[in-house]
Design a protein around this motif. Structure first.
Motif, mmCIF file in Angstrom:
data_model
loop_
_atom_site.group_PDB
_atom_site.id
_atom_site.type_symbol
_atom_site.label_atom_id
_atom_site.label_comp_id
_atom_site.label_asym_id
_atom_site.label_seq_id
_atom_site.Cartn_x
_atom_site.Cartn_y
_atom_site.Cartn_z
ATOM 1 N N GLU A 1 0.847 -1.188 0.000
ATOM 2 C CA GLU A 1 0.000 0.000 0.000
ATOM 3 C C GLU A 1 0.889 1.247 0.000
ATOM 4 O O GLU A 1 1.707 1.448 0.898
ATOM 5 N N SER A 2 0.731 2.103 -1.043
ATOM 6 C CA SER A 2 1.518 3.326 -1.146
ATOM 7 C C SER A 2 0.777 4.346 -2.000
ATOM 8 O O SER A 2 0.122 3.983 -2.985
ATOM 9 N N ASN A 3 0.875 5.614 -1.600
ATOM 10 C CA ASN A 3 0.287 6.684 -2.392
ATOM 11 C C ASN A 3 1.184 7.088 -3.553
ATOM 12 O O ASN A 3 0.762 7.836 -4.437
ATOM 13 N N ASP A 4 2.431 6.570 -3.539
ATOM 14 C CA ASP A 4 3.385 6.953 -4.577
ATOM 15 C C ASP A 4 3.252 6.104 -5.830
ATOM 16 O O ASP A 4 3.550 6.561 -6.938
ATOM 17 N N GLN A 5 2.811 4.864 -5.669
ATOM 18 C CA GLN A 5 2.791 3.943 -6.807
ATOM 19 C C GLN A 5 1.813 2.817 -6.518
ATOM 20 O O GLN A 5 1.610 2.429 -5.365
ATOM 21 N N ALA A 6 1.215 2.278 -7.566
ATOM 22 C CA ALA A 6 0.269 1.169 -7.413
ATOM 23 C C ALA A 6 0.996 -0.162 -7.588
ATOM 24 O O ALA A 6 1.860 -0.301 -8.459
ATOM 25 N N PHE A 7 0.645 -1.131 -6.745
ATOM 26 C CA PHE A 7 1.248 -2.459 -6.816
ATOM 27 C C PHE A 7 0.161 -3.520 -6.818
ATOM 28 O O PHE A 7 -0.943 -3.316 -6.274
#
Length: 519
Positions: free
Chosen positions: A305-311
């Motif tokens: 989970e990150s607001n910088d990049q989707a995984f």
């Protein structure tokens, strides 16, 4: 025949062409993966030059799409023969042009199929992380074994040790391999990691084998290690390293026919699969799952989970080991005439409160028992009867309230007589050689006495101590009838002895007496 040879040559040229750009790689392969792949190629005497060439062609086609380099895929090649040879290690080729050129120049080593030695070299020179030129720490390691299956040797043990250390094992057999052996060698699932194919049809498995390798070394991956009866470790590539965010992990047991955590109809919150949730920091790469049930299939998902990049969410299914309650094995050591040491395992001090050991002589001897702490894994049974069979039962009282018992039959050693077969041999007129047989036991020595048997000589005797390793002596200047006795000496007392009488001719005795009177 000529047209077939021409077609083969054309195909070989096409597959082994130098490639620096890698633009022809299948979609999804470029930059897909990160890991170390070692190929174990059988080039012993049982593999013809034609077959060896076909295997190299197959490897060239298989590896052509991969991006090579320190942050990509690294490839090594080890050939099997009487003296296995490492053709090139993981640090050798950083480009497809160098790798493809090296494959074209590989020559067979010939000789016996010394696969066991090749596996030893593979482990020491390539597959051990941290070794010079070896595999990289924390990245997947793959061993692909290409064999004709002819007398590969006892490979199950070495292969099992490689798998235990985290190496994924895949096998390609060109038709002569033992399926029952090879299916135990490969890393599950067998259907995607074990291939039987004719040497002329190897190209039909190229895509499937490549996909199997990619599945293992894909950069976005999740693996399970250190699986126990009640725990397991999830490990993943730290894709959030340097980013803000966290990892969300969900895991739960999979019911028969279920789809697992997050599967169709069983997503968390719907009442399908009971799951547990935990989070890990962005710089973490593993998590220990605890509180699991033995011999149970679990499904786990990892969501970065990150607001910088989707995984993508990664998922994996694994099964915990069956529960093994102590005692699972009972052994006997230090067997003596009156004592025996009984041992058991596995040691489970955190699960066992105490062990109760019962023993009795067969068939209807008196029952004895002893209780020891759960931290012990052996006890010495004393005051037993020699040369007797005992039934010994070890019962474990587990903290959970359950009990488990295991019985074995044991035998004490028989008692060997401490003294036997006393013999006297007369030598001349007044000498005798004394010989006897000694037995096993804690002897301190022997006590030897002799006394004349004539009435005038009664009560006149002598004694001699001999060490425990003495089994003979010579007595001189004896009267015509002498009684000789030998007794064993123990730590606390003298044991029962043996006696014999030596007889001399009276004339000889008189002559000996005269000689003594003149001295």
């Amino acid at each position: 025949m000529e047209s077939r040879a021409l077609a083969t040559w054309v195909l070989l040229c096409a597959l082994l062409r130098p490639s620096g750009t890698q633009n022809t790689a299948p979609e999804g392969v470029l930059n897909c993966c990160e890991g170390d792949v070692l190929f174990l190629l059988d080039s012993s005497g049982s593999v013809s030059s034609y077959e060896h060439s076909r295997m190299l062609t197959f490897l060239s086609e298989l590896l052509l799409p991969f991006s090579l380099g320190e942050d990509q895929v690294r490839v090594g090649l080890l050939q099997v023969g009487t003296r296995p040879r490492l053709e090139f290690g993981f640090d050798t080729h950083r480009s497809q042009s160098g790798l493809q050129g090296a494959l074209k120049n590989v020559k067979p080593v010939r000789g016996d199929t010394n696969t066991v030695e090749a596996l030893r070299m593979a482990k020491e020179l390539a597959l051990t992380p941290g070794a010079a030129g070896g595999a990289r720490e924390g990245l997947p390691r793959v061993l692909v074994w290409l064999t004709d299956g002819v007398k590969p040797g006892d490979v199950m043990g070495p292969m099992a040790r490689l798998r235990e250390e985290g190496v994924a094992v895949l096998v390609v057999s060109t038709g002569h391999g033992n399926f029952q052996v090879l299916k135990q060698v490969v890393t599950p699932p067998v259907e995607s990691n074990l291939y039987f194919v004719d040497i002329d049809d190897m190209s039909i498995i190229t895509d499937d084998l490549r996909d199997a390798i990619i599945e293992i070394i894909r950069a976005e991956r999740i693996t399970v290690r250190d699986v126990a009866t009640d725990s397991a470790t999830l490990q993943w590539r730290p894709v959030l390293s340097g980013l803000t965010g966290y990892y969300e992990i969900r895991y739960g047991s999979v019911p028969p026919g279920g789809a697992g955590v997050g599967g169709s109809g069983t997503s968390p919150g719907t009442g399908g699969v009971r799951y547990q949730r935990l989070t890990q920091a962005a710089d973490s790469s593993s998590a220990r799952l605890t509180g699991l049930k033995p011999d149970t299939t679990y499904s786990a998902t990892l969501t970065p989970e990150s607001n910088d990049q989707a995984f993508n969410t990664l998922s994996i299914t694994f099964k915990t080991k069956p529960d093994v309650l102590s005692p699972a094995v009972v052994t006997v050591s230090e067997s003596g005439q009156t004592s025996i040491r009984v041992s058991w395992g596995p040691s489970q001090p955190e699960r066992v409160s105490s062990y109760h050991v019962e023993y009795s002589a067969l068939p209807r001897g008196e029952l004895h028992s002893v209780t020891v702490a759960g931290t012990q894994d052996s006890t010495l049974l004393r005051d037993l009867q020699p040369d007797t069979t005992y039934l010994v039962t070890v019962s474990a009282r587990h903290t959970s309230g359950t009990e488990k018992a295991m019985s074995v039959k044991v035998c004490t050693q028989e008692v060997t007589p401490a003294l036997a077969d006393l013999q006297l041999t007369t030598l001349g007129s007044d000498e005798v050689q004394v010989d006897w047989s000694g037995g096993a036991g804690a002897l301190r020595g022997y006590w030897l006495t002799w006394e004349g048997q004539q009435s005038s000589l009664r009560g006149q005797g002598s004694a001699l101590y001999l060490p425990p390793d003495s089994l003979s002596t010579r007595l001189t200047r004896l009267p015509p009838a002498t009684r000789v006795c030998v007794s064993p000496i123990y730590r606390t007392a003298r044991g029962e002895g043996l006696c014999c009488t030596a007889q001399f001719h009276s004339s000889e005795w008189r002559q000996a007496a005269r000689l003594l009177s003149h001295q």
